[in-house]
Design a protein around this motif. Structure first.
Motif, PDB file in Angstrom:
ATOM      1  N   ARG A   1      11.129   0.190  -2.059  1.00 22.47           N
ATOM      2  CA  ARG A   1      10.874   1.105  -3.177  1.00 22.47           C
ATOM      3  C   ARG A   1       9.878   0.556  -4.184  1.00 22.47           C
ATOM      4  O   ARG A   1       9.405   1.282  -5.032  1.00 22.47           O
ATOM      5  CB  ARG A   1      12.180   1.414  -3.902  1.00 22.47           C
ATOM      6  N   ALA A   2       9.531  -0.719  -4.083  1.00 22.10           N
ATOM      7  CA  ALA A   2       8.616  -1.326  -5.033  1.00 22.10           C
ATOM      8  C   ALA A   2       7.175  -0.871  -4.803  1.00 22.10           C
ATOM      9  O   ALA A   2       6.341  -1.036  -5.668  1.00 22.10           O
ATOM     10  CB  ALA A   2       8.707  -2.842  -4.955  1.00 22.10           C
ATOM     11  N   TYR A   3       6.860  -0.310  -3.634  1.00 18.04           N
ATOM     12  CA  TYR A   3       5.513   0.130  -3.337  1.00 18.04           C
ATOM     13  C   TYR A   3       5.245   1.501  -3.953  1.00 18.04           C
ATOM     14  O   TYR A   3       6.107   2.370  -3.960  1.00 18.04           O
ATOM     15  CB  TYR A   3       5.295   0.239  -1.825  1.00 18.04           C
ATOM     16  N   THR A   4       4.026   1.685  -4.442  1.00 16.13           N
ATOM     17  CA  THR A   4       3.626   3.006  -4.938  1.00 16.13           C
ATOM     18  C   THR A   4       3.219   3.846  -3.730  1.00 16.13           C
ATOM     19  O   THR A   4       2.880   3.303  -2.664  1.00 16.13           O
ATOM     20  CB  THR A   4       2.441   2.893  -5.912  1.00 16.13           C
ATOM     21  N   PRO A   5       3.201   5.147  -3.869  1.00 13.51           N
ATOM     22  CA  PRO A   5       2.778   5.991  -2.739  1.00 13.51           C
ATOM     23  C   PRO A   5       1.358   5.663  -2.259  1.00 13.51           C
ATOM     24  O   PRO A   5       1.086   5.702  -1.060  1.00 13.51           O
ATOM     25  CB  PRO A   5       2.842   7.407  -3.313  1.00 13.51           C
ATOM     26  N   GLU A   6       0.468   5.307  -3.184  1.00 16.62           N
ATOM     27  CA  GLU A   6      -0.899   4.959  -2.791  1.00 16.62           C
ATOM     28  C   GLU A   6      -0.918   3.696  -1.938  1.00 16.62           C
ATOM     29  O   GLU A   6      -1.665   3.607  -0.952  1.00 16.62           O
ATOM     30  CB  GLU A   6      -1.781   4.759  -4.030  1.00 16.62           C
ATOM     31  N   GLU A   7      -0.083   2.711  -2.301  1.00 19.68           N
ATOM     32  CA  GLU A   7      -0.007   1.487  -1.523  1.00 19.68           C
ATOM     33  C   GLU A   7       0.527   1.755  -0.120  1.00 19.68           C
ATOM     34  O   GLU A   7       0.041   1.185   0.860  1.00 19.68           O
ATOM     35  CB  GLU A   7       0.884   0.458  -2.215  1.00 19.68           C
ATOM     36  N   ILE A   8       1.495   2.631  -0.027  1.00 18.47           N
ATOM     37  CA  ILE A   8       2.066   2.970   1.284  1.00 18.47           C
ATOM     38  C   ILE A   8       1.011   3.651   2.151  1.00 18.47           C
ATOM     39  O   ILE A   8       0.841   3.312   3.325  1.00 18.47           O
ATOM     40  CB  ILE A   8       3.310   3.862   1.113  1.00 18.47           C
ATOM     41  N   ARG A   9       0.273   4.596   1.574  1.00 16.55           N
ATOM     42  CA  ARG A   9      -0.781   5.278   2.329  1.00 16.55           C
ATOM     43  C   ARG A   9      -1.833   4.287   2.812  1.00 16.55           C
ATOM     44  O   ARG A   9      -2.290   4.355   3.959  1.00 16.55           O
ATOM     45  CB  ARG A   9      -1.447   6.351   1.459  1.00 16.55           C
TER      46      ARG A   9
ATOM     47  N   ARG B   1      -1.516   1.056   3.361  1.00 16.25           N
ATOM     48  CA  ARG B   1      -0.964   0.208   4.426  1.00 16.25           C
ATOM     49  C   ARG B   1      -0.865   0.965   5.747  1.00 16.25           C
ATOM     50  O   ARG B   1      -1.156   0.422   6.819  1.00 16.25           O
ATOM     51  CB  ARG B   1       0.404  -0.326   4.021  1.00 16.25           C
ATOM     52  N   LEU B   2      -0.460   2.238   5.686  1.00 16.44           N
ATOM     53  CA  LEU B   2      -0.376   3.038   6.915  1.00 16.44           C
ATOM     54  C   LEU B   2      -1.753   3.235   7.526  1.00 16.44           C
ATOM     55  O   LEU B   2      -1.917   3.178   8.747  1.00 16.44           O
ATOM     56  CB  LEU B   2       0.273   4.388   6.619  1.00 16.44           C
ATOM     57  N   ARG B   3      -2.756   3.478   6.697  1.00 22.56           N
ATOM     58  CA  ARG B   3      -4.123   3.638   7.209  1.00 22.56           C
ATOM     59  C   ARG B   3      -4.615   2.344   7.858  1.00 22.56           C
ATOM     60  O   ARG B   3      -5.280   2.378   8.899  1.00 22.56           O
ATOM     61  CB  ARG B   3      -5.056   4.070   6.080  1.00 22.56           C
ATOM     62  N   GLU B   4      -4.288   1.204   7.242  1.00 25.86           N
ATOM     63  CA  GLU B   4      -4.679  -0.083   7.824  1.00 25.86           C
ATOM     64  C   GLU B   4      -4.008  -0.292   9.181  1.00 25.86           C
ATOM     65  O   GLU B   4      -4.658  -0.703  10.143  1.00 25.86           O
ATOM     66  CB  GLU B   4      -4.302  -1.229   6.889  1.00 25.86           C
ATOM     67  N   ARG B   5      -2.726   0.016   9.258  1.00 26.60           N
ATOM     68  CA  ARG B   5      -2.007  -0.133  10.530  1.00 26.60           C
ATOM     69  C   ARG B   5      -2.593   0.772  11.598  1.00 26.60           C
ATOM     70  O   ARG B   5      -2.738   0.395  12.755  1.00 26.60           O
ATOM     71  CB  ARG B   5      -0.526   0.195  10.348  1.00 26.60           C
TER      72      ARG B   5
END
Length: 60
Positions: free
Chosen positions: A34-42, A44-48
């Motif tokens: 939960r510490a990640y912001t939605p932008e950070e999650i997006r 990271r997903l794009r990088e993966r």
């Protein structure tokens, strides 16, 4: 008979300690998630996804 009851008590306490430890681990993981912001999650997903497509292109 008394020794048998002691073993059950020890076993029960060990079970409770195991359940409590599992709860702590799950709570920590949830806090990290939960510490990640939605932008950070997006991001990271794009990088993966980019890494996965790179590896897929390299395979014959």
């Amino acid at each position: 008979m008394r020794r048998r009851m002691r073993w059950w008590k020890v076993l029960g306490l060990a079970g409770l300690v195991g359940v409590a430890a599992t709860g702590v681990v799950v709570a920590r993981a949830e806090r990290r998630r939960r510490a990640y912001t939605p932008e950070e999650i997006r991001e990271r997903l794009r990088e993966r996804h980019a890494q996965a497509t790179e590896h897929a292109d390299e395979r014959p």
